[in-house]
Scaffold this active site. Structure first.
Site: not given
Length: 309
Positions: A92, A123
């Site tokens: 963004e 992860e």
């Protein structure tokens, strides 16, 4: 159960974000409105938890802005929800603040596919984090923000450790106190939101807390870098009709000029909002506005001061 699994279970049980809440054990029997009220009440406490960490957040922002002012990048690194939130925030920045491609980056354990599906085991790999960051050719001017609700995710901790070893600025954002992630980073931010409505579902309060903090890190850093004029997004990139209309409105709000003057200024500056504002307020032409902004490091207020406005 293996010794390794027993150890991991004990470790998770010690985390606030993983705690079981017996008072909610029959939540599935409640009316929908009651569950919604419970959830809304939980969410209402998140902003207060973030408020307790504002000094740490502010210190991190000032450090990030100083590095970025020297040409450094802001890199978010996380797994699962945390990684997705980092990529969301990074994606963004270009349309909102006109950041350069690659200036704000998000990396997630498992790569782009992990945005929409779980990548098993990713992860748990600190080595994978090092590989992902090596591909970015990190330097001392860059910042890496490791994001992990538990504060123990190997990918996030590994990213921070690798970045710090290279001299980059490091921030560790977690939702548990005394986390390995915060300890590994130069700037530790621990927003303790408490146990989740659904046991261990850290996409809930912990995810909301992370989103709030990431909003602050990017937005206030961009304010510090001169990407705004007051509360106006003068570096907005007008890539569609909505943003083109917003660009004109921003110029109008900043200058009070009429439509014809705004159109002329935007034409003279190739659609650059910040430049157009300077053209109108300082009474200069497009090339002069561009030069003044370059000399002021992109800060519109500083450029206006040099013109006596």
């Amino acid at each position: 159960m293996t010794t390794e699994h027993h150890s991991l279970r004990s470790e998770l049980e010690a985390l606030t974000t993983e705690a079981f809440r017996p008072e909610l054990a029959e939540i599935d029997t409640l009316p929908t409105l009651d569950i919604a009220r419970l959830m809304n009440g939980e969410d209402a406490a998140v902003a207060g938890a973030v408020a307790l960490r504002l000094p740490e957040i502010s210190a991190a922002i000032d450090a990030i802005a100083a590095r970025m002012a020297q040409g450094g990048r802001l890199v978010y690194a996380g797994a699962g929800t945390a990684g997705r939130l980092g990529i969301l925030d990074a994606s963004e920045c270009p349309p909102t603040f006109g950041t350069r491609p690659g200036q704000v980056v998000g990396v997630i354990a498992g790569g782009p596919a992990a945005m929409v599906t779980s990548v098993e085991g990713a992860e748990d790999s600190a080595e994978l984090a090092r590989t992902d960051l090596t591909a970015l050719s990190l330097g001392a001017a860059d910042t890496v923000v490791g994001i992990s609700a538990s504060g123990r995710t190997p990918y996030a901790v590994g990213a921070v450790e690798h970045a710090r070893a290279l001299g980059a600025l490091t921030v560790g954002l977690s939702c548990n106190a005394d986390s390995a992630l915060a300890a590994a980073a130069e700037h530790g931010i621990e927003v303790v939101v408490g146990p989740e409505l659904l046991t261990g579902s850290t996409r809930l309060k912990a995810g909301t807390a992370q989103k709030l903090v990431l909003n602050m890190l990017s937005t206030i850093t961009m304010i510090r870098l001169g990407k705004t004029y007051g509360n106006l997004m003068v570096d907005v990139r007008a890539s569609n009709e909505k943003l083109r209309a917003r660009s004109r409105r921003i110029v109008a709000l900043a200058t009070g000029a009429g439509d014809a003057e705004i159109e002329a200024a935007l034409t003279a500056t190739g659609g650059e909002v910040k430049n157009a504002v300077l053209v109108i307020l300082a009474g200069v032409d497009g090339p002069t506005a561009a030069r003044l902004l370059e000399e002021s490091g992109g800060h519109l207020r500083a450029a206006l001061t040099t013109t006596g406005r």
